[in-house]
Design an enzyme around this catalytic site. Structure first.
Site, PDB file in Angstrom:
ATOM      1  N   HIS A  23       0.869  -1.176   0.000  1.00 41.07           N
ATOM      2  CA  HIS A  23       0.000   0.000   0.000  1.00 41.07           C
ATOM      3  C   HIS A  23       0.905   1.226   0.000  1.00 41.07           C
ATOM      4  CE1 HIS A  23      -3.446   2.494   0.588  1.00 41.07           C
ATOM      5  NE2 HIS A  23      -2.980   2.982   1.730  1.00 41.07           N
ATOM      6  N   CYS A 111      -3.558   3.030  -5.408  1.00 35.66           N
ATOM      7  CA  CYS A 111      -2.921   3.907  -4.422  1.00 35.66           C
ATOM      8  C   CYS A 111      -1.519   4.339  -4.838  1.00 35.66           C
ATOM      9  CB  CYS A 111      -2.887   3.223  -3.048  1.00 35.66           C
ATOM     10  SG  CYS A 111      -2.039   1.630  -3.017  1.00 35.66           S
TER      11      CYS A 111
END
Length: 158
Positions: A23, A111
């Site tokens: 992430h 992301c």
């Protein structure tokens, strides 16, 4: 070089190592990051990686709350090949997204794309390219193994 540091500076990219993916967030200072997250995901394992997600929200949260118990590092990996934008511009543009719902696609708008667009002015994501290339290589190896097994059976029948 900033890659691998644990003392983030405003404008740095933060790579967070989740169990099945990485992430990404953008450090904005005072312990906070801005990141894209899939709020409908049922667990941290799915957040920002849900293949079925089409919408996500841009949030500003404390880095420690986003990281939880996962490992993380500063990783401005594209600094070698691209010039980062000015920090004030990066932060200003990132803050304008807070609270916005954005389109999300695990392959083309995730992301990592979000934070690299802010830092470099270009949406980049090695993670997707590596997964696609890895999948192609795995598929090719599977085909080669199948052909080899078929050839071996054919030779044994003779």
């Amino acid at each position: 070089m900033a890659e691998g540091r644990r003392d983030p500076q405003p404008g740095d990219l933060i790579e967070i190592f989740r169990p099945l993916y990485q992430h990404w967030a953008l450090y904005v200072g005072d312990g906070y990051v801005i990141h894209v997250t899939d709020e409908e995901a049922s667990s941290i394992f799915l957040s920002s990686s849900s293949i079925s997600a089409t919408r996500a929200k841009v949030k500003m949260e404390l880095l420690k709350d986003v990281v939880k118990n996962d490992n993380w590092r500063v990783n401005n990996k594209y600094d070698r090949s691209r010039t980062p934008r000015r920090v004030k511009e990066i932060i200003r543009d990132a803050e304008q997204w807070i609270g916005e719902e954005v389109s999300y696609d695990v392959l083309t708008n995730n992301c990592e794309h979000f934070v690299t667009e802010l830092r470099y002015g270009e949406a980049l994501c090695d993670q997707v390219e590596e997964a696609i290339n890895g999948g192609v290589i795995a598929a090719a190896l599977g085909i080669v193994a199948s052909v080899a097994a078929f050839a071996a059976r054919a030779l044994l029948r003779r």
